[in-house]
Design a protein around this motif. Sequence first.
Motif, PDB file in Angstrom:
ATOM      1  N   ASN A   1      -3.919  -0.595 -10.756  1.00 57.95           N
ATOM      2  CA  ASN A   1      -4.903  -0.813  -9.689  1.00 57.95           C
ATOM      3  C   ASN A   1      -4.259  -1.153  -8.354  1.00 57.95           C
ATOM      4  N   ARG A   2      -3.173  -0.475  -8.027  1.00 59.80           N
ATOM      5  CA  ARG A   2      -2.546  -0.671  -6.727  1.00 59.80           C
ATOM      6  C   ARG A   2      -3.157   0.303  -5.721  1.00 59.80           C
ATOM      7  N   ASP A   3      -3.035  -0.067  -4.440  1.00 55.83           N
ATOM      8  CA  ASP A   3      -3.635   0.715  -3.358  1.00 55.83           C
ATOM      9  C   ASP A   3      -2.753   1.940  -3.053  1.00 55.83           C
ATOM     10  N   VAL A   4      -3.251   3.124  -3.379  1.00 62.18           N
ATOM     11  CA  VAL A   4      -2.423   4.313  -3.150  1.00 62.18           C
ATOM     12  C   VAL A   4      -3.253   5.478  -2.623  1.00 62.18           C
ATOM     13  N   ALA A   5      -2.723   6.085  -1.569  1.00 64.43           N
ATOM     14  CA  ALA A   5      -3.285   7.338  -1.052  1.00 64.43           C
ATOM     15  C   ALA A   5      -2.293   8.442  -1.392  1.00 64.43           C
TER      16      ALA A   5
ATOM     17  N   ARG B   1       0.880  -1.167   0.000  1.00 63.88           N
ATOM     18  CA  ARG B   1       0.000   0.000   0.000  1.00 63.88           C
ATOM     19  C   ARG B   1       0.919   1.219   0.000  1.00 63.88           C
TER      20      ARG B   1
END
Lengths: 209, 370
Positions: B328-332, B300
């Motif tokens: 589609n990787r988890d990124v903030a 993440r």
Amino acid sequence: MNAASGTASAPFVRQLLGRSDYAIISEIVEPNTRVLDLGCGDGELLQWLAERKKCDARGIEISSSRVQRAIARGVSVYQGDIDEALLDYPDSAFDYIILSQTLQETKEPLKVLRQMLRVGRNAVVAFPNFGHWSVRLAHLFSGRAPKTKLFPYNWYDSPNIHYLTVHDFEELARQENWNVERRIFLAGKHTGTLWPNLMAETAVFLIRK
Amino acid sequence: MTVETKQVRFPSVSLDSGATIAPVDVAYQTYGQLNAQRSNAILVLHAFSGDAHAAGIDDSGKPGWWDNMIGPGKAFDTNIYYVICSNVLGGCRGTTGPSSINPETGRPYAMAFPVITIGDMARVQKMLIDHLGIERLLSVSGGSMGGMQALEWSVAYPDSVVSAIPIASTPRHSAQQIAFNEVGRQAIMADPDWENGEYYGKKPPARGLAVARMVGHITYMSDDSMREKFGRRLRDKEQFGYNFSSVDFEVESYLRYRGTQFVDRFDANSYLYITKAMDYFDVANGYGSLAAAMERSTARFLVISFTSDWLYPSYQSQEVVRALRSRNRDVAYCELASNYGHDAFLVDVGEQTELVRGFLASSLRERAHA
């Protein structure tokens, strides 16, 4: 469908999140799914979906301070513009793309909706109904740009740039060959189906391609 | 209680260039306690001129370079996490670098030290993490060059990284960034005292290194922060001096002070080697594209940039974010408002703290459920 996600949970969710469109959306979204919320604000709905429905919940928000609050509560949100942000995602990256009370603020709503249905298997769209009787009356009797509880802004400072009604959305869905899986109409705390174009304050649509 | 710098020696490390360094010493510090599951370890990665002393007070009374971010109740809360920081390969603060003794000659390596990369730095850090018995890091995090190492870690060792926090950083050095580094290197190499790097035991190239540092400091600040901090204020005088023998402006005095102070704690050859490593950095190297590189990572991400940072502008962080999104990787991601320029990640830590705290807590929760 999970029993806890039935309509019985709606009042509880409303109490928690304070917004009736959120209550409906959280009821629509199935557990253990991938969800992207466009214009997710503080990430309240996403956090609820992650914790209660074990969703992989992510969001996009333009306001830096809201993004900060969302990330601080542990939700993966990134700062960006809805009109552009969806373009980067691969097809069918999410099970649900949520657009709550923001469609009327986008620069190119049709493009956004098409992108939502490319990136998501389902799109959940909630918008304030410009056909509501209070809007019609306000316009008829004041002879000015309608200013109501639903549309509280002056014409010059309103974030809303594309007004639409329930009928407008239904017509667009027909024209684009989208399947409307569910339609829910809200007035205050109540849901109803009687004359929605006149009576609904907020409309929630679940659509698929 | 003061923090202690520990050192560990590894027999050798093979470099991206094909060369080998043997042996390799690594200086590191740790803060907090490793839990029984070994699941709360965070590797903090320092920027260009940093060292292993990231937090707490050392025996000379100096606080760590990220002491405002690491400690009990802080962003990297040492009541919860076990935080590790090591000096980078090529450095001059306890880890093997050009000022270390070359076992083949018995004298400092100087320019015989092989050219290193950010990938080599990460490789040595991986050896340290293995040595500490940690299989997966809860997070890798750092600003500027530290952010480059965090990106490198997430791509080179995807199975060892649960989350990554690159701050005020870039997926590759741009022409402008290379250009500033080259000015610094040329300033050092133009100093007659540099003597092709063979100045150990003699007078170091202090003037060249000080000029290099002065350029660096300009790039770390912003127009706003310099105007606020110095404006056109004169230094200890009411009128211009009409000469070159004294300092006129506050800003000149500040830069000179920073320049000379740097000479006391930094090795000029390390400056050359580490800036070269940054210039070579492109996390996409060997993978075809940035998106293909980032796809390797399963971590993440929390990516942070600052509005007034013109050395590592937000668009570079956004490139990482877009690449992650495309796979589609988890990124903030958040661009924080600050007037402090590139320095913001070190000094303007209020909002950064909230982001890192929330992100780490959710990463820890996720890991517990996984």
